[in-house]
Scaffold this motif. Structure first.
Motif, PDB file in Angstrom:
ATOM      1  N   ARG A  48       0.831  -1.221   0.000  1.00  0.00           N
ATOM      2  CA  ARG A  48       0.000   0.000   0.000  1.00  0.00           C
ATOM      3  C   ARG A  48       0.858   1.261   0.000  1.00  0.00           C
ATOM      4  NH1 ARG A  48      -3.412  -3.573   2.734  1.00  0.00           N
ATOM      5  NH2 ARG A  48      -2.348  -3.274   4.700  1.00  0.00           N
ATOM      6  N   GLU A  49       2.010   1.199   0.673  1.00  0.00           N
ATOM      7  CA  GLU A  49       2.911   2.359   0.672  1.00  0.00           C
ATOM      8  C   GLU A  49       3.420   2.624  -0.757  1.00  0.00           C
ATOM      9  OE1 GLU A  49       6.233   1.893   3.360  1.00  0.00           O
ATOM     10  OE2 GLU A  49       7.278   3.512   2.293  1.00  0.00           O
ATOM     11  N   ARG A  52       0.622   4.197  -2.720  1.00  0.00           N
ATOM     12  CA  ARG A  52       0.439   5.596  -2.326  1.00  0.00           C
ATOM     13  C   ARG A  52       1.515   6.499  -2.931  1.00  0.00           C
ATOM     14  NH1 ARG A  52      -0.356   4.280   2.762  1.00  0.00           N
ATOM     15  NH2 ARG A  52       1.779   4.752   3.337  1.00  0.00           N
ATOM     16  N   ARG A  53       2.764   5.986  -2.962  1.00  0.00           N
ATOM     17  CA  ARG A  53       3.864   6.789  -3.502  1.00  0.00           C
ATOM     18  C   ARG A  53       3.960   6.703  -5.013  1.00  0.00           C
ATOM     19  NH1 ARG A  53       8.115   3.932  -0.520  1.00  0.00           N
ATOM     20  NH2 ARG A  53       9.301   4.574  -2.332  1.00  0.00           N
ATOM     21  N   ARG A  54       3.050   5.939  -5.622  1.00  0.00           N
ATOM     22  CA  ARG A  54       3.029   5.768  -7.088  1.00  0.00           C
ATOM     23  C   ARG A  54       4.371   5.275  -7.622  1.00  0.00           C
ATOM     24  NH1 ARG A  54      -1.778   5.187  -7.312  1.00  0.00           N
ATOM     25  NH2 ARG A  54      -1.894   5.398  -9.558  1.00  0.00           N
ATOM     26  N   GLU A  62      -1.335  -2.310  -8.077  1.00  0.00           N
ATOM     27  CA  GLU A  62      -2.590  -1.698  -7.651  1.00  0.00           C
ATOM     28  C   GLU A  62      -3.844  -2.482  -8.066  1.00  0.00           C
ATOM     29  OE1 GLU A  62      -2.987   2.388  -8.886  1.00  0.00           O
ATOM     30  OE2 GLU A  62      -4.339   2.795  -7.193  1.00  0.00           O
ATOM     31  N   GLU A 170      -3.184   4.938   7.543  1.00  0.00           N
ATOM     32  CA  GLU A 170      -2.471   4.393   6.388  1.00  0.00           C
ATOM     33  C   GLU A 170      -0.957   4.492   6.475  1.00  0.00           C
ATOM     34  OE1 GLU A 170      -3.008   4.204   2.401  1.00  0.00           O
ATOM     35  OE2 GLU A 170      -5.128   4.753   2.390  1.00  0.00           O
ATOM     36  N   PRO A 171      -0.399   5.661   6.827  1.00  0.00           N
ATOM     37  CA  PRO A 171       1.074   5.764   6.806  1.00  0.00           C
ATOM     38  C   PRO A 171       1.765   4.756   7.724  1.00  0.00           C
ATOM     39  CG  PRO A 171       0.085   7.941   6.973  1.00  0.00           C
ATOM     40  CD  PRO A 171      -1.033   6.956   7.130  1.00  0.00           C
ATOM     41  N   ARG A 199     -10.057   0.963   4.298  1.00  0.00           N
ATOM     42  CA  ARG A 199      -9.384   0.405   3.133  1.00  0.00           C
ATOM     43  C   ARG A 199     -10.392   0.097   2.045  1.00  0.00           C
ATOM     44  NH1 ARG A 199      -5.502  -4.329   5.334  1.00  0.00           N
ATOM     45  NH2 ARG A 199      -6.221  -5.276   3.399  1.00  0.00           N
TER      46      ARG A 199
END
Ligand code: ATP
Ligand code: MG
Length: 255
Positions: A48-49, A52-54, A62, A170-171, A199
């Motif tokens: 997920r991190e 989030r950071r693409r 994804e 999330e983080p 989520r």
């Protein structure tokens, strides 16, 4: 939960196996709080991190995550082994000592080559969400042998009933449940005060698909570890029911 902390006498290399939403993240947080020498890696949080950071890996992962499918074994293996190396739990190949069977053999079942890993109690860890398939378990055996495999068991009907109340920071990956384990301030993370979210893959449809995947892959995974005699089953309808049993067994083995 109590704030008692305990020292480890030997390295604990732990993995958590259980249906989606069973509380793997919650049990890891609690183990970390009780046994300060432990550190944890959550495959789901790492993925997920990246989403989030693409990152390129996140972009590739994804669609699988959103539809409740597994990401490819090679992807997750790279992600986890890099993280383990950066934490010092695996020795880079060039630095591998000539294997000292005295220090490694105790945790390596006969016939399985002992990889280079640190055996110090400070190299204790919990893996949450990895390995998830027997193939991933075989790859992990080649990196580092785990010595405690926890199968968390809660009936899916009970998990389903509580999943709608699950909120996450999330983080950090910290998990709350507004019924059982609410944050101190509604909607906010206890540590940072930042907003909690739900989520996307906890929707009924995606959770059902994740459960189906778990049911397809977990039997072979559990058999893999049952053969190595390191499997421990613990049942309960809530994390609070499971934690004391898990702590007791953990202390019996490692403290
Ligand atoms: P929970 O965290 O609620 O206990 P979970 O185990 O289903 O449930 P995560 O571990 O966070 O959730 O995983 C979320 C998603 O990330 C999975 O549905 C899958 O797409 C991907 N994933 C995580 N770990 C792996 C893995 N070891 N192999 C393949 N895909 C993985
Ligand atoms: Mg999780």
């Amino acid at each position: 939960m109590s704030t008692v902390t305990k020292q480890l006498r030997k390295a604990a290399r732990v993995i958590l196996i259980g249906a989606p939403g069973v509380g793997k993240g919650t049990q890891s947080e609690r183990l970390l709080a009780r046994f300060p020498q432990l550190a944890s890696i959550s495959s789901g949080d790492l993925l997920r991190e990246n989403v989030r950071r693409r990152t390129p890996l996140g972009l590739e992962a994804e669609a699988a995550i959103q539809s409740g499918e597994l990401v490819p074994d090679s992807m997750i293996l790279n992600l986890i082994s890099n993280d383990m190396k950066s934490k010092g739990w695996l020795l880079p190949k060039s630095e591998s000592p000539v294997q000292s069977s005295a220090s490694l053999s105790s945790s390596s079942p006969a016939g399985i080559p002992s990889p280079a890993h640190s055996v110090d109690a400070s190299a204790s860890f919990i893996l949450d969400g990895f390995p998830r398939t027997a193939a991933q378990a075989t790859s992990l055996d080649e990196l580092v042998p785990v010595n405690f495999v926890v199968h968390l068991i809660t009936p899916p009907s009970v998990i389903l009933a509580r999943i709608a109340s699950r909120w996450v920071h999330e983080p950090s990956g910290r998990v709350y449940n507004t019924d059982f384990h609410p944050p101190k301030v509604q909607g906010k993370d206890d540590v940072t005060g930042e907003a909690l979210t739900q989520r996307e893959d906890d929707s009924l449809e995606t959770w059902t698909q994740r459960l189906k995947k778990f049911e397809e892959t977990s039997q072979a995974l559990l058999e893999h570890y049952d053969r190595r005699r390191c499997l421990f089953r613990v049942e309960g309808d809530s994390s609070d029911e499971i934690s004391p049993k898990l702590f007791a067994e953990f202390e019996r083995r490692f403290c």
